[in-house]
Write a protein that holds these residues in place. Structure first.
Motif, PDB file in Angstrom:
ATOM      1  N   ASN A  98      20.445   0.723  -5.543  1.00  0.00           N
ATOM      2  CA  ASN A  98      19.584   0.433  -4.400  1.00  0.00           C
ATOM      3  C   ASN A  98      19.629  -1.049  -4.065  1.00  0.00           C
ATOM      4  OD1 ASN A  98      17.144   1.343  -2.589  1.00  0.00           O
ATOM      5  ND2 ASN A  98      16.458  -0.514  -3.616  1.00  0.00           N
ATOM      6  N   GLY A  99      19.647  -1.885  -5.113  1.00  0.00           N
ATOM      7  CA  GLY A  99      19.645  -3.330  -4.905  1.00  0.00           C
ATOM      8  C   GLY A  99      18.254  -3.857  -4.604  1.00  0.00           C
ATOM      9  N   LEU A 100      18.192  -5.061  -4.053  1.00  0.00           N
ATOM     10  CA  LEU A 100      16.939  -5.747  -3.718  1.00  0.00           C
ATOM     11  C   LEU A 100      16.078  -5.995  -4.962  1.00  0.00           C
ATOM     12  CD1 LEU A 100      16.046  -3.828  -0.416  1.00  0.00           C
ATOM     13  CD2 LEU A 100      17.208  -6.039  -0.650  1.00  0.00           C
ATOM     14  N   GLY A 101      16.734  -6.121  -6.109  1.00  0.00           N
ATOM     15  CA  GLY A 101      16.026  -6.443  -7.340  1.00  0.00           C
ATOM     16  C   GLY A 101      15.307  -5.284  -7.978  1.00  0.00           C
ATOM     17  N   PRO A 173      11.754  -3.322  -2.227  1.00  0.00           N
ATOM     18  CA  PRO A 173      12.984  -2.533  -2.359  1.00  0.00           C
ATOM     19  C   PRO A 173      12.881  -1.072  -1.943  1.00  0.00           C
ATOM     20  CG  PRO A 173      11.908  -2.666  -4.476  1.00  0.00           C
ATOM     21  CD  PRO A 173      11.046  -3.453  -3.515  1.00  0.00           C
ATOM     22  N   HIS A 174      11.722  -0.602  -1.505  1.00  0.00           N
ATOM     23  CA  HIS A 174      11.512   0.832  -1.292  1.00  0.00           C
ATOM     24  C   HIS A 174      12.012   1.309   0.074  1.00  0.00           C
ATOM     25  CE1 HIS A 174       8.549  -0.554  -4.292  1.00  0.00           C
ATOM     26  NE2 HIS A 174       8.735   0.628  -4.858  1.00  0.00           N
ATOM     27  N   VAL A 175      13.225   0.923   0.408  1.00  0.00           N
ATOM     28  CA  VAL A 175      13.752   1.193   1.749  1.00  0.00           C
ATOM     29  C   VAL A 175      14.130   2.655   1.945  1.00  0.00           C
ATOM     30  CG1 VAL A 175      14.517  -1.163   2.143  1.00  0.00           C
ATOM     31  CG2 VAL A 175      16.041   0.437   1.012  1.00  0.00           C
ATOM     32  N   TRP A 176      14.398   3.400   0.860  1.00  0.00           N
ATOM     33  CA  TRP A 176      14.825   4.792   0.991  1.00  0.00           C
ATOM     34  C   TRP A 176      13.725   5.697   1.558  1.00  0.00           C
ATOM     35  CZ3 TRP A 176      13.555   2.458  -3.641  1.00  0.00           C
ATOM     36  CH2 TRP A 176      12.504   3.030  -4.365  1.00  0.00           C
ATOM     37  N   LEU A 177      12.464   5.198   1.573  1.00  0.00           N
ATOM     38  CA  LEU A 177      11.356   6.001   2.070  1.00  0.00           C
ATOM     39  C   LEU A 177      11.195   5.920   3.589  1.00  0.00           C
ATOM     40  CD1 LEU A 177       8.939   5.187  -0.853  1.00  0.00           C
ATOM     41  CD2 LEU A 177       9.746   7.466  -0.229  1.00  0.00           C
ATOM     42  N   ASP A 178      12.064   5.177   4.240  1.00  0.00           N
ATOM     43  CA  ASP A 178      12.141   5.131   5.706  1.00  0.00           C
ATOM     44  C   ASP A 178      13.427   5.854   6.097  1.00  0.00           C
ATOM     45  OD1 ASP A 178      12.705   4.502   8.350  1.00  0.00           O
ATOM     46  OD2 ASP A 178      12.240   2.374   8.152  1.00  0.00           O
ATOM     47  N   PRO A 179      13.359   6.990   6.814  1.00  0.00           N
ATOM     48  CA  PRO A 179      14.572   7.739   7.157  1.00  0.00           C
ATOM     49  C   PRO A 179      15.627   6.918   7.887  1.00  0.00           C
ATOM     50  CG  PRO A 179      12.630   9.065   7.612  1.00  0.00           C
ATOM     51  CD  PRO A 179      12.137   7.684   7.258  1.00  0.00           C
ATOM     52  N   THR A 236      -2.939   2.474  -0.736  1.00  0.00           N
ATOM     53  CA  THR A 236      -2.050   2.982  -1.785  1.00  0.00           C
ATOM     54  C   THR A 236      -2.193   2.123  -3.044  1.00  0.00           C
ATOM     55  OG1 THR A 236      -0.139   1.602  -1.216  1.00  0.00           O
ATOM     56  CG2 THR A 236      -0.372   3.692  -0.044  1.00  0.00           C
ATOM     57  N   PHE A 237      -1.786   2.703  -4.147  1.00  0.00           N
ATOM     58  CA  PHE A 237      -1.785   1.990  -5.418  1.00  0.00           C
ATOM     59  C   PHE A 237      -0.358   1.836  -5.919  1.00  0.00           C
ATOM     60  CE2 PHE A 237      -5.817   3.904  -4.654  1.00  0.00           C
ATOM     61  CZ  PHE A 237      -6.713   2.896  -4.947  1.00  0.00           C
ATOM     62  N   HIS A 238       0.514   1.669  -4.941  1.00  0.00           N
ATOM     63  CA  HIS A 238       1.938   1.398  -5.158  1.00  0.00           C
ATOM     64  C   HIS A 238       2.459   0.859  -3.835  1.00  0.00           C
ATOM     65  CE1 HIS A 238       6.206   3.122  -6.257  1.00  0.00           C
ATOM     66  NE2 HIS A 238       6.168   1.786  -6.249  1.00  0.00           N
ATOM     67  N   ASP A 239       2.976  -0.356  -3.848  1.00  0.00           N
ATOM     68  CA  ASP A 239       3.430  -0.988  -2.605  1.00  0.00           C
ATOM     69  C   ASP A 239       4.806  -0.435  -2.219  1.00  0.00           C
ATOM     70  OD1 ASP A 239       3.599  -2.675  -0.435  1.00  0.00           O
ATOM     71  OD2 ASP A 239       4.276  -4.411  -1.600  1.00  0.00           O
ATOM     72  N   ALA A 240       4.840   0.879  -1.950  1.00  0.00           N
ATOM     73  CA  ALA A 240       6.114   1.556  -1.721  1.00  0.00           C
ATOM     74  C   ALA A 240       6.320   2.015  -0.283  1.00  0.00           C
ATOM     75  CB  ALA A 240       6.233   2.764  -2.657  1.00  0.00           C
ATOM     76  N   TYR A 241       5.294   1.888   0.568  1.00  0.00           N
ATOM     77  CA  TYR A 241       5.371   2.552   1.868  1.00  0.00           C
ATOM     78  C   TYR A 241       5.249   1.627   3.080  1.00  0.00           C
ATOM     79  CZ  TYR A 241       4.451   6.062  -1.619  1.00  0.00           C
ATOM     80  OH  TYR A 241       4.524   6.814  -2.765  1.00  0.00           O
ATOM     81  N   PRO A 242       5.548   0.334   2.928  1.00  0.00           N
ATOM     82  CA  PRO A 242       5.419  -0.536   4.109  1.00  0.00           C
ATOM     83  C   PRO A 242       6.459  -0.225   5.179  1.00  0.00           C
ATOM     84  CG  PRO A 242       6.467  -1.734   2.319  1.00  0.00           C
ATOM     85  CD  PRO A 242       5.983  -0.433   1.740  1.00  0.00           C
ATOM     86  N   TYR A 243       7.668   0.172   4.777  1.00  0.00           N
ATOM     87  CA  TYR A 243       8.712   0.489   5.766  1.00  0.00           C
ATOM     88  C   TYR A 243       8.362   1.763   6.531  1.00  0.00           C
ATOM     89  CZ  TYR A 243      11.391  -2.902   3.044  1.00  0.00           C
ATOM     90  OH  TYR A 243      11.813  -4.040   2.402  1.00  0.00           O
ATOM     91  N   LEU A 244       7.862   2.749   5.799  1.00  0.00           N
ATOM     92  CA  LEU A 244       7.448   4.003   6.413  1.00  0.00           C
ATOM     93  C   LEU A 244       6.306   3.749   7.393  1.00  0.00           C
ATOM     94  CD1 LEU A 244       7.893   7.132   6.265  1.00  0.00           C
ATOM     95  CD2 LEU A 244       6.049   7.174   4.585  1.00  0.00           C
ATOM     96  N   ALA A 245       5.333   2.951   6.958  1.00  0.00           N
ATOM     97  CA  ALA A 245       4.191   2.646   7.818  1.00  0.00           C
ATOM     98  C   ALA A 245       4.621   1.856   9.051  1.00  0.00           C
ATOM     99  CB  ALA A 245       3.145   1.866   7.026  1.00  0.00           C
ATOM    100  N   GLN A 246       5.436   0.843   8.841  1.00  0.00           N
ATOM    101  CA  GLN A 246       5.895   0.002   9.936  1.00  0.00           C
ATOM    102  C   GLN A 246       6.702   0.789  10.952  1.00  0.00           C
ATOM    103  OE1 GLN A 246       7.401  -4.262   9.275  1.00  0.00           O
ATOM    104  NE2 GLN A 246       9.306  -3.159   9.546  1.00  0.00           N
ATOM    105  N   ARG A 247       7.523   1.705  10.472  1.00  0.00           N
ATOM    106  CA  ARG A 247       8.395   2.486  11.353  1.00  0.00           C
ATOM    107  C   ARG A 247       7.594   3.353  12.318  1.00  0.00           C
ATOM    108  NH1 ARG A 247      13.255   1.555  12.612  1.00  0.00           N
ATOM    109  NH2 ARG A 247      13.697   1.175  10.395  1.00  0.00           N
TER     110      ARG A 247
END
Length: 337
Positions: A98-101, A173-179, A236-247
């Motif tokens: 995935n990358g991004l650290g 790094p959670h980019v896979w959650l945005d289609p 959320t209690f995991h900063d995993a969904y900013p891309y999904l939310a932003q999209r």
């Protein structure tokens, strides 16, 4: 005469299976050789965790033997490499990450593998990232500042936030959650496979096109379903969904950066402040995380607790990405009503 005839027939019957067997043996041998050659020619690809496996398997089809390093359901953020991971990378042709650290264990593991022929595919190349929450960038602090309030961190608070915030280099790094970003990752994987195995370019392109078409359809579904809930805010209690939310025009307020089994008193306080400062519709927990405290917290705050899937567990089936994401869509739609 009859005895001689019968004797000849018996001899013929005895010889025929031998002859037939002799004729079958070379074809079986050729088939085995072809299988061995086919297996020898296919790429040995190793993907770091489940979404990277799904995307790689979807594009590669039967032209690569694809395995996954991090077992589905394991904590990706704090994964520690095992000896078998070093062995897998040592014998691989391609490593897909995935990358991004995100895969912090990977650099040392690749070094220990000593595979000078290894090609690496960074699925997130070219993706514009957003920053993760951190002790110096908290959405609640921005709200306080906007109201002229000043927040002073004590030493204990600073230590607490440092412990519970796991910041990755390169952005969230959670980019896979945005289609849409997942589509970009599939394209990067496709291009990497073509570079490593140009003879099968047409197959990789066709497989990727099929998967990308489904990602486009999924994106259209998210847009259609969520456009009626502009600025819907969830905690959320995991900063995993900013891309999904932003999209899709939603607002994520993340209390911590990675999933925590137990929340600290300060994090509970942060959650309460978030509800006070934002028009929060719901609290989102995740499968596999002990949600008893979240259930109590949501009841105290008069909010419904829903489960959202970060897609790090599930079957080794590329199409499961769409099943899980459609379930997330249904969760978000229900939460935002």
């Amino acid at each position: 005469m009859i005895r001689q005839t019968v004797g000849k027939l018996l001899m013929a019957l005895l010889v025929m299976p031998v002859a037939i067997a002799c004729r079958e043996t070379p074809s079986e041998s050729v088939s085995q050789e072809q299988t061995a050659v086919s297996e020898a020619q296919s790429l040995n690809a190793v993907a770091t965790f489940l979404p990277m496996y799904w995307f790689t398997k979807a594009v590669a089809g039967d032209k690569a033997q694809v395995t996954v390093l991090i077992p589905p359901g394991a904590e990706v953020h704090e994964y520690q490499a095992k000896p078998e991971d070093v062995t897998a990378i040592a014998t691989a042709d391609i490593l897909i990450k995935n990358g991004l650290g995100l895969e912090e264990f990977l650099e040392d593991t690749v070094t220990n593998a000593g595979n000078s022929d290894l090609k690496q595919i960074d699925a997130s190349v070219g993706i514009q990232t957003v920053e993760e929450i951190s002790p110096v960038m908290n959405p609640l602090k921005e709200t306080h500042a906007a109201h002229g309030e000043h927040h002073h961190d004590t030493a204990a608070e600073h230590h607490d936030e440092h412990h519970h915030h796991h910041v990755h280099e390169g952005g969230n790094p959670h980019v896979w959650l945005d289609p849409v970003l997942a589509k970009q990752q599939v394209e990067n994987i496709r291009d990497g496979l073509i570079a490593a195995d140009p003879e099968n370019q047409a197959i990789y392109e066709a497989n990727a096109a099929d998967y990308i078409q489904k990602l486009d359809q999924l994106n259209a579904e998210f847009q259609q379903q969520l456009k009626q809930y502009p600025n819907c805010t969830f905690i959320t209690f995991h900063d995993a969904y900013p891309y999904l939310a932003q999209r899709y025009g939603l607002q994520q307020v993340a209390v911590v950066s990675i999933p925590e089994t137990n929340l600290s008193p300060k994090e509970v306080q942060t959650t309460v402040e978030a509800v006070e400062n934002y028009n929060v519709k719901a609290i989102l927990g995740e499968p596999g995380v002990d949600n008893k405290l979240l259930e109590t917290l949501s009841q105290d705050l008069n909010l419904t607790l829903y489960a959202i899937d970060p897609l790090v567990s599930g079957p080794l089936e590329p199409q499961h990405y769409f099943t899980a994401m459609k379930s997330n869509l249904q969760t978000l739609e229900t939460a935002c009503k």
